[in-house]
Design a protein around this motif. Structure first.
Motif, PDB file in Angstrom:
ATOM      1  N   GLU A  47       0.826  -1.197   0.000  1.00  0.00           N
ATOM      2  CA  GLU A  47       0.000   0.000   0.000  1.00  0.00           C
ATOM      3  C   GLU A  47       0.870   1.260   0.000  1.00  0.00           C
ATOM      4  O   GLU A  47       0.613   2.212  -0.749  1.00  0.00           O
ATOM      5  CB  GLU A  47      -0.822  -0.053   1.289  1.00  0.00           C
ATOM      6  N   ILE A  48       1.911   1.212   0.830  1.00  0.00           N
ATOM      7  CA  ILE A  48       2.811   2.371   0.920  1.00  0.00           C
ATOM      8  C   ILE A  48       3.490   2.622  -0.424  1.00  0.00           C
ATOM      9  O   ILE A  48       3.591   3.767  -0.875  1.00  0.00           O
ATOM     10  CB  ILE A  48       3.862   2.150   2.041  1.00  0.00           C
ATOM     11  N   SER A  49       3.913   1.546  -1.092  1.00  0.00           N
ATOM     12  CA  SER A  49       4.605   1.809  -2.365  1.00  0.00           C
ATOM     13  C   SER A  49       3.628   2.369  -3.390  1.00  0.00           C
ATOM     14  O   SER A  49       4.016   3.164  -4.245  1.00  0.00           O
ATOM     15  CB  SER A  49       5.358   0.581  -2.870  1.00  0.00           C
ATOM     16  N   ARG A  50       2.341   1.982  -3.283  1.00  0.00           N
ATOM     17  CA  ARG A  50       1.352   2.593  -4.197  1.00  0.00           C
ATOM     18  C   ARG A  50       1.220   4.084  -3.888  1.00  0.00           C
ATOM     19  O   ARG A  50       1.184   4.913  -4.793  1.00  0.00           O
ATOM     20  CB  ARG A  50      -0.011   1.900  -4.031  1.00  0.00           C
ATOM     21  N   ALA A 189       1.211  13.095   9.002  1.00  0.00           N
ATOM     22  CA  ALA A 189       1.035  14.295   9.819  1.00  0.00           C
ATOM     23  C   ALA A 189       0.251  15.363   9.059  1.00  0.00           C
ATOM     24  O   ALA A 189      -0.596  16.044   9.634  1.00  0.00           O
ATOM     25  CB  ALA A 189       2.398  14.837  10.236  1.00  0.00           C
ATOM     26  N   SER A 190       0.520  15.447   7.749  1.00  0.00           N
ATOM     27  CA  SER A 190      -0.158  16.486   6.982  1.00  0.00           C
ATOM     28  C   SER A 190      -1.640  16.152   6.813  1.00  0.00           C
ATOM     29  O   SER A 190      -2.507  17.000   6.986  1.00  0.00           O
ATOM     30  CB  SER A 190       0.564  16.660   5.649  1.00  0.00           C
ATOM     31  N   ARG A 191      -1.947  14.895   6.503  1.00  0.00           N
ATOM     32  CA  ARG A 191      -3.347  14.524   6.312  1.00  0.00           C
ATOM     33  C   ARG A 191      -4.119  14.521   7.626  1.00  0.00           C
ATOM     34  O   ARG A 191      -5.322  14.758   7.643  1.00  0.00           O
ATOM     35  CB  ARG A 191      -3.436  13.174   5.609  1.00  0.00           C
ATOM     36  N   ARG A 192      -3.436  14.314   8.721  1.00  0.00           N
ATOM     37  CA  ARG A 192      -4.118  14.326  10.009  1.00  0.00           C
ATOM     38  C   ARG A 192      -4.099  15.717  10.647  1.00  0.00           C
ATOM     39  O   ARG A 192      -4.507  15.880  11.799  1.00  0.00           O
ATOM     40  CB  ARG A 192      -3.510  13.288  10.963  1.00  0.00           C
ATOM     41  N   LEU A 353      -5.542   1.821  15.292  1.00  0.00           N
ATOM     42  CA  LEU A 353      -5.914   1.358  13.954  1.00  0.00           C
ATOM     43  C   LEU A 353      -4.929   0.318  13.457  1.00  0.00           C
ATOM     44  O   LEU A 353      -5.313  -0.675  12.842  1.00  0.00           O
ATOM     45  CB  LEU A 353      -6.029   2.524  12.968  1.00  0.00           C
ATOM     46  N   LEU A 354      -3.649   0.543  13.730  1.00  0.00           N
ATOM     47  CA  LEU A 354      -2.649  -0.450  13.300  1.00  0.00           C
ATOM     48  C   LEU A 354      -2.924  -1.782  13.990  1.00  0.00           C
ATOM     49  O   LEU A 354      -2.922  -2.837  13.354  1.00  0.00           O
ATOM     50  CB  LEU A 354      -1.238   0.027  13.647  1.00  0.00           C
ATOM     51  N   SER A 355      -3.201  -1.704  15.261  1.00  0.00           N
ATOM     52  CA  SER A 355      -3.401  -2.961  15.994  1.00  0.00           C
ATOM     53  C   SER A 355      -4.686  -3.659  15.537  1.00  0.00           C
ATOM     54  O   SER A 355      -4.844  -4.856  15.712  1.00  0.00           O
ATOM     55  CB  SER A 355      -3.446  -2.699  17.488  1.00  0.00           C
ATOM     56  N   GLU A 356      -5.595  -2.888  14.944  1.00  0.00           N
ATOM     57  CA  GLU A 356      -6.832  -3.509  14.437  1.00  0.00           C
ATOM     58  C   GLU A 356      -6.671  -3.960  12.996  1.00  0.00           C
ATOM     59  O   GLU A 356      -7.639  -4.371  12.355  1.00  0.00           O
ATOM     60  CB  GLU A 356      -7.978  -2.497  14.515  1.00  0.00           C
ATOM     61  N   GLY A 357      -5.473  -3.789  12.452  1.00  0.00           N
ATOM     62  CA  GLY A 357      -5.218  -4.244  11.091  1.00  0.00           C
ATOM     63  C   GLY A 357      -5.794  -3.328  10.032  1.00  0.00           C
ATOM     64  O   GLY A 357      -6.041  -3.737   8.892  1.00  0.00           O
ATOM     65  N   LYS A 358      -6.008  -2.065  10.404  1.00  0.00           N
ATOM     66  CA  LYS A 358      -6.542  -1.117   9.413  1.00  0.00           C
ATOM     67  C   LYS A 358      -5.434  -0.702   8.446  1.00  0.00           C
ATOM     68  O   LYS A 358      -4.247  -0.744   8.770  1.00  0.00           O
ATOM     69  CB  LYS A 358      -7.104   0.119  10.128  1.00  0.00           C
ATOM     70  N   SER A 359      -5.880  -0.294   7.259  1.00  0.00           N
ATOM     71  CA  SER A 359      -4.890   0.026   6.222  1.00  0.00           C
ATOM     72  C   SER A 359      -4.203   1.357   6.534  1.00  0.00           C
ATOM     73  O   SER A 359      -4.731   2.194   7.269  1.00  0.00           O
ATOM     74  CB  SER A 359      -5.577   0.126   4.868  1.00  0.00           C
ATOM     75  N   TRP A 360      -3.027   1.546   5.943  1.00  0.00           N
ATOM     76  CA  TRP A 360      -2.273   2.794   6.104  1.00  0.00           C
ATOM     77  C   TRP A 360      -3.086   3.963   5.557  1.00  0.00           C
ATOM     78  O   TRP A 360      -3.085   5.055   6.097  1.00  0.00           O
ATOM     79  CB  TRP A 360      -0.926   2.651   5.390  1.00  0.00           C
ATOM     80  N   LYS A 361      -3.824   3.672   4.485  1.00  0.00           N
ATOM     81  CA  LYS A 361      -4.638   4.719   3.878  1.00  0.00           C
ATOM     82  C   LYS A 361      -5.696   5.204   4.882  1.00  0.00           C
ATOM     83  O   LYS A 361      -5.981   6.387   4.993  1.00  0.00           O
ATOM     84  CB  LYS A 361      -5.319   4.163   2.631  1.00  0.00           C
ATOM     85  N   GLU A 362      -6.246   4.262   5.613  1.00  0.00           N
ATOM     86  CA  GLU A 362      -7.278   4.636   6.581  1.00  0.00           C
ATOM     87  C   GLU A 362      -6.649   5.408   7.750  1.00  0.00           C
ATOM     88  O   GLU A 362      -7.234   6.368   8.251  1.00  0.00           O
ATOM     89  CB  GLU A 362      -7.987   3.390   7.090  1.00  0.00           C
ATOM     90  N   ILE A 363      -5.464   4.983   8.123  1.00  0.00           N
ATOM     91  CA  ILE A 363      -4.778   5.695   9.209  1.00  0.00           C
ATOM     92  C   ILE A 363      -4.509   7.141   8.780  1.00  0.00           C
ATOM     93  O   ILE A 363      -4.571   8.059   9.575  1.00  0.00           O
ATOM     94  CB  ILE A 363      -3.462   4.959   9.573  1.00  0.00           C
ATOM     95  N   CYS A 364      -4.256   7.289   7.483  1.00  0.00           N
ATOM     96  CA  CYS A 364      -3.947   8.630   6.972  1.00  0.00           C
ATOM     97  C   CYS A 364      -5.170   9.329   6.374  1.00  0.00           C
ATOM     98  O   CYS A 364      -5.007  10.273   5.580  1.00  0.00           O
ATOM     99  CB  CYS A 364      -2.844   8.545   5.920  1.00  0.00           C
TER     100      CYS A 364
END
Ligand code: CTP
Ligand code: MG
Length: 706
Positions: A47-50, A189-192, A353-364
């Protein structure tokens, strides 16, 4: 108002900082990120590389050309005494494409006075928008927006240290993994919404330093300490000495962790393990410094105490982050209580969110709506007829030509207007000497005229009272004196009344004589001053004709000036007109860029569609040679094969795409991912860590801070 008894937070604040609130009120435990699923990390890396493909400085060219333009402008304005250098993300290679353009204006010789105002004025002339001056900061800044490129720009004055630290950051960013890691932290940080120093959160720069600190502390380190060499390189800036030595040689890390895994440990470190009360982020040290030893322990209230209104005092060293060159500069100086709460909320949120297995996109997920490029760049074109698209392409191209012509005419008009403006300014300058001469004559004439007036009044006042000329008064005085001092004829003595009358007449004559002398003197002075006044008037007249001469000479040389009222007000009007024209030019440029972009997109789609043969151009009347018919595809069978990882031909892939077959596969994948995530959730350990100390600490061991 409904206020929580444990934390003192209002309902609104509880909703604003839900994760933090839950921890503060002991409702949930802090999750641990120690046992993250390997598959989850692999997915997160993909996901990060995308995401990394989309971020980056898409506006690098605009930045470069704007920097060049501003450089020229400022150097012309300050007669080449000015030096303009870029710093920040446009030179470090750490730009997400959303950041500002940071420029430093310094002077080779003496710094001009009121420099900020001059720069702001110049930018106004250039049609820049939202110009703000921040003159009282340690480093004075002018902020503005260049509407043509849409870039926000900060021009700071004599920000030498920033040039040096940007060079060092560039050295850190030469390593791909370090660069991409920092970019992802800046992205989050910017998106949050926690990277805005002027709103009381941390600057992008501070987040960059925290990222580097984390990478220096991994085992083995991913990033080196570039300041660990022992050869100092001292520079003096504003009377202070700084060691700017740094080693920019490439660094080979033995650490093989992926970006996702490094991000997870970043959140783990700063959300739970970092004790902000004892540790200072210090990249020049390669690891945290002891806050007490550095004398940077937190003083003042906790952010929670400020937001709940228990204290209004100032917080010091709330999240101490040391500047690598200016060791007295704590980058958390600008963090406000609300900002600190929000930063901690974001750490907590990411952790959960990480511990719940949420995607990086959702975290951001952006906290504010942002203009994002749709993932499918051609989503709206897919269903459109190619011929119609070609037609609108032609129309757009015609429109671009029209816009270009419009721009050209506006540019010419502005150029003419600017030339005339320069001419007017020059003319006013030339006549300024004559004018200032006139001013000084007038300045002398004014008191002179008043004095003349005064003397005239004195003289006439006396003359009104004494009608007899001085000569006559003197004769009369002599006569009276003789009579009063003549020998007394004892046989013919005057009576006492007559003698008294003579004496008082004599005294009267004496007073009249004195006043008459005064009047004469006033008259003499009046005459003298009138002569002087006349001289000044003549000089004044001369300056008038001199000014006329200067003007006539200028008009002869520049007939455009004829009929123009040469007055500073006129210059202002011309200035405003030039500004207006510049704004129109900017608008037209944006329009042109947008059209060009859209043309490029449509052309790309037409090429793709043609090559895929998805929609064959129908415009040509010539019959095309028939293509070999592709073999018929059994879509259900292809779907089955795709979902089980089997291979298929291009023809089958095309059929799959056009029948929306991927969604079927995706839903299967989703089901399997959510199973994994459920499994992870079920197996997740609860951590024994407490919520950070700083923002959320409840009264306890370290609460005796006053
Ligand atoms: N800087 C500094 N001291 C600060 C803030 C910034 O010296 N307190 C300097 C640093 O040289 C930094 C530059 O200003 O590299 C730009 O800061 P900032 O805009 O926060 O960072 P960028 O990396 O440019 O972030 P963005 O891409 O978001 O603009
Ligand atoms: Mg910047």
């Amino acid at each position: 108002m409904n206020v929580c008894r444990t934390t003192g937070l209002t309902v609104e604040q509880q909703e604003r900082w839900p994760f933090l609130y839950s921890h503060l009120s002991s409702e949930i435990e802090i999750p641990s990120l120690n046992d993250m699923d390997e598959q989850f990390i692999i997915e997160m890396d993909k996901e990060i590389s995308r995401i990394l493909k989309h971020v980056g400085d898409g506006k690098a060219k605009s930045r470069e050309s704007l920097t060049r333009h501003l450089k020229g402008l400022l150097q012309r304005r300050f007669q080449r005494n000015a030096k303009v250098e870029a710093f920040g993300s446009s030179v470090t290679g750490l730009s997400l494409g959303t950041g500002d353009l940071d420029l430093c204006l310094s002077f080779k010789k003496e710094q001009p006075k009121k420099v900020l105002r001059k720069v702001a004025g110049l930018l106004r002339e250039e049609g820049m928008m939202d110009i703000q001056q921040i003159p009282r900061a340690k480093i004075p800044i002018v902020k503005f927006n260049d509407s043509r490129s849409g870039l926000d720009v900060d021009i700071s004055i004599e920000n030498r240290l920033a040039i040096h630290n940007s060079k060092m950051l560039k050295g850190y960013a030469q390593d791909k993994r370090v660069r991409e890691f920092i970019l992802m932290i800046k992205y989050w940080a910017s998106r949050r919404g926690i990277n805005t120093a002027y709103e009381g959160t941390l600057s992008s720069y501070a987040w960059t330093l925290m990222s580097i600190q984390h990478l220096q502390m991994t085992n083995p380190p991913v990033a080196p300490n570039r300041q660990s060499g022992n050869k100092p390189n001292l520079v003096e800036i504003n009377g202070e000495s700084y060691d700017i030595s740094n080693d920019s040689s490439p660094f080979e890390s033995e650490n093989k962790q992926s970006l996702a895994s490094l991000l997870i440990t970043f959140f783990d470190r700063f959300a739970t393990r970092w004790d902000w009360n004892e540790m200072v982020v210090s990249i020049r040290n390669g690891g945290p410094l002891n806050a007490e030893k550095k004398r940077w322990t937190h003083t003042g209230p906790l952010p929670l105490e400020v937001v709940t209104g228990q204290s209004k005092n100032r917080m010091e060293h709330v999240m101490p982050i040391e500047d690598p060159f200016d060791h007295e500069h704590d980058l958390s100086r600008i963090v406000k209580a609300e900002g600190a709460m929000t930063i901690q909320e974001e750490f907590m949120r990411a952790l959960h969110l990480l511990s719940e297995g949420k995607s990086w996109k959702e975290i951001c997920t952006p906290v504010m709506e942002i203009d994002e490029e749709p993932e499918d760049f051609f989503h709206d074109l897919r269903t459109q007829n190619i011929d119609l698209l070609r037609q609108s392409l032609d129309e757009m191209k015609t429109e671009v030509t029209q816009v270009e012509e419009h721009i050209q005419s506006l540019v010419t008009e502005r150029q003419n207007s600017k030339e005339l403006l320069d001419l007017l300014r020059g003319t006013l300058q030339e006549t300024r000497n004559v004018k200032s001469n006139r001013q000084s004559i007038l300045a002398e004439l004014r008191p002179l005229s008043m004095k003349v007036q005064e003397l005239r009044q004195t003289r006439d006042g006396i003359n009104d009272r004494i009608a007899i000329p001085t000569k006559r008064i003197r004769q009369e005085m002599v006569r009276m004196f003789d009579s009063l001092t003549a020998e007394v004829d004892v046989f013919n003595t005057q009576n006492l009344g007559k003698e008294k009358g003579d004496f008082s007449y004599f005294f009267e004559l004496q007073a009249m004589y004195k006043a008459s002398i005064e009047s004469n003197e006033a008259h003499q002075e009046f005459i003298r001053l009138r002569r002087e006044q006349n001289k000044e008037y003549k000089a004044l007249k001369k300056t008038n004709s001199k000014e006329e001469d200067v003007l006539n000479r200028l008009i002869e040389k520049n007939p455009e000036l004829k009929g123009i009222n040469l007055h500073p007000k006129t210059v202002k009007e011309f200035q405003q007109n030039a500004n207006k024209l510049q704004k129109s030019i900017n608008i037209q440029y944006s329009k042109k860029h947008e059209l060009r972009r859209e043309i490029g997109r449509i052309e790309a789609w037409i090429r793709i569609a043609a090559s895929k043969g998805k929609q064959r151009p129908k415009r040509d009347s010539k019959p095309r040679t028939a293509r070999r018919q592709a073999p018929a595809v059994n879509i259900n069978e292809v779907r089955e094969r795709a979902s089980t990882g089997g291979s298929f031909s291009l023809n089958e892939l095309d059929a799959l795409l056009s029948k929306g077959g991927i969604s079927g596969i995706e839903s299967k994948e989703k089901a399997s991912t959510s199973n994994q995530s459920d499994r992870r959730k079920a197996g997740r350990k609860k951590s024994t860590y407490r919520v950070d100390p700083r923002q959320g600490r409840k009264r306890g061991k370290k609460q005796s801070r006053k």
